[in-house]
Design a protein around this motif. Structure first.
Motif, PDB file in Angstrom:
ATOM      1  N   UNK A  73       0.881  -1.307  -0.155  1.00 33.30           N
ATOM      2  CA  UNK A  73       0.190   0.029   0.019  1.00 33.30           C
ATOM      3  C   UNK A  73       0.880   1.301  -0.042  1.00 33.30           C
ATOM      4  N   UNK A  74       2.046   1.269   0.781  1.00 28.69           N
ATOM      5  CA  UNK A  74       2.948   2.357   0.835  1.00 28.69           C
ATOM      6  C   UNK A  74       3.427   2.460  -0.526  1.00 28.69           C
ATOM      7  N   UNK A  75       3.883   1.407  -1.194  1.00 31.17           N
ATOM      8  CA  UNK A  75       4.539   1.609  -2.550  1.00 31.17           C
ATOM      9  C   UNK A  75       3.466   2.083  -3.520  1.00 31.17           C
ATOM     10  N   UNK A  76       2.361   1.416  -3.480  1.00 33.40           N
ATOM     11  CA  UNK A  76       1.293   2.303  -4.412  1.00 33.40           C
ATOM     12  C   UNK A  76       1.063   3.758  -4.156  1.00 33.40           C
ATOM     13  N   UNK A  77       1.197   4.056  -2.958  1.00 30.37           N
ATOM     14  CA  UNK A  77       0.702   5.330  -2.479  1.00 30.37           C
ATOM     15  C   UNK A  77       1.787   6.423  -2.923  1.00 30.37           C
ATOM     16  N   UNK A  78       3.265   5.886  -3.123  1.00 31.72           N
ATOM     17  CA  UNK A  78       4.326   6.722  -3.446  1.00 31.72           C
ATOM     18  C   UNK A  78       4.394   6.700  -5.045  1.00 31.72           C
ATOM     19  N   UNK A  79       3.862   5.699  -5.693  1.00 32.28           N
ATOM     20  CA  UNK A  79       3.955   5.695  -6.901  1.00 32.28           C
ATOM     21  C   UNK A  79       3.124   6.828  -7.685  1.00 32.28           C
ATOM     22  N   UNK A  80       1.802   7.017  -6.959  1.00 37.05           N
ATOM     23  CA  UNK A  80       0.950   7.988  -7.428  1.00 37.05           C
ATOM     24  C   UNK A  80       1.221   9.286  -7.106  1.00 37.05           C
ATOM     25  N   UNK A  81       2.047   9.490  -6.404  1.00 37.12           N
ATOM     26  CA  UNK A  81       2.609  11.102  -6.024  1.00 37.12           C
ATOM     27  C   UNK A  81       3.521  11.324  -7.034  1.00 37.12           C
TER      28      UNK A  81
END
Length: 144
Positions: free
Chosen positions: A136-144
């Motif tokens: 989830x943290x990885x996916x959040x960082x990708x969207x930024x």
């Protein structure tokens, strides 16, 4: 000093050790009887009636009828037979102690197994796992 002595005696290990020494002394009589009354006759049967306990060598060069006659005469002797019997006693005691420890370890293992079988299996924690949180943290960082 008396208080320290009372504290020392009151410890469980000291009492356990005392019980062990007393039982060990009683066990010695059993082992001596086992060796003298059972094992020696079997050994004598296979060795043609040889009695190890009577084997000795008088260091003064004289001939004696028995070990007791040599010791009564005050002669220095190598009591080879007594040594052989002490070695046999040692191996018997070591084997019996090994068997006792083996039985106690087996009983402990069975008790632990029984205790573990009686308890319900540990429930997995509810909620996301560590991997889920990291993804989830990885996916959040990708969207930024």
């Amino acid at each position: 000093m008396i208080k320290e002595f009372k504290d020392f005696i009151a410890k469980g290990n000291v009492m356990d050790m005392a019980v062990g020494i007393i039982i060990g002394a009683a066990f010695t009589a059993i082992v001596q009887s086992l060796v003298g009354d059972i094992i020696n006759p079997i050994i004598a049967l296979f060795t043609g009636g040889i009695d190890f306990s009577g084997w000795f060598y008088a260091l003064d060069g004289n001939e004696y009828a028995s070990l007791s006659a040599a010791t009564e005469a005050g002669a220095p002797v190598f009591a080879i037979g007594k040594f052989i019997m002490a070695v046999i006693n040692f191996f018997i005691i070591a084997f019996v102690v090994f068997m006792l420890v083996k039985m106690v370890n087996r009983a402990k293992a069975a008790a632990i197994r029984e205790r573990e079988e009686g308890q319900p299996a540990e429930a997995t924690p509810s909620g996301p796992t560590e991997l889920d949180v990291l993804l989830e943290i990885r996916d959040t960082l990708k969207t930024r």
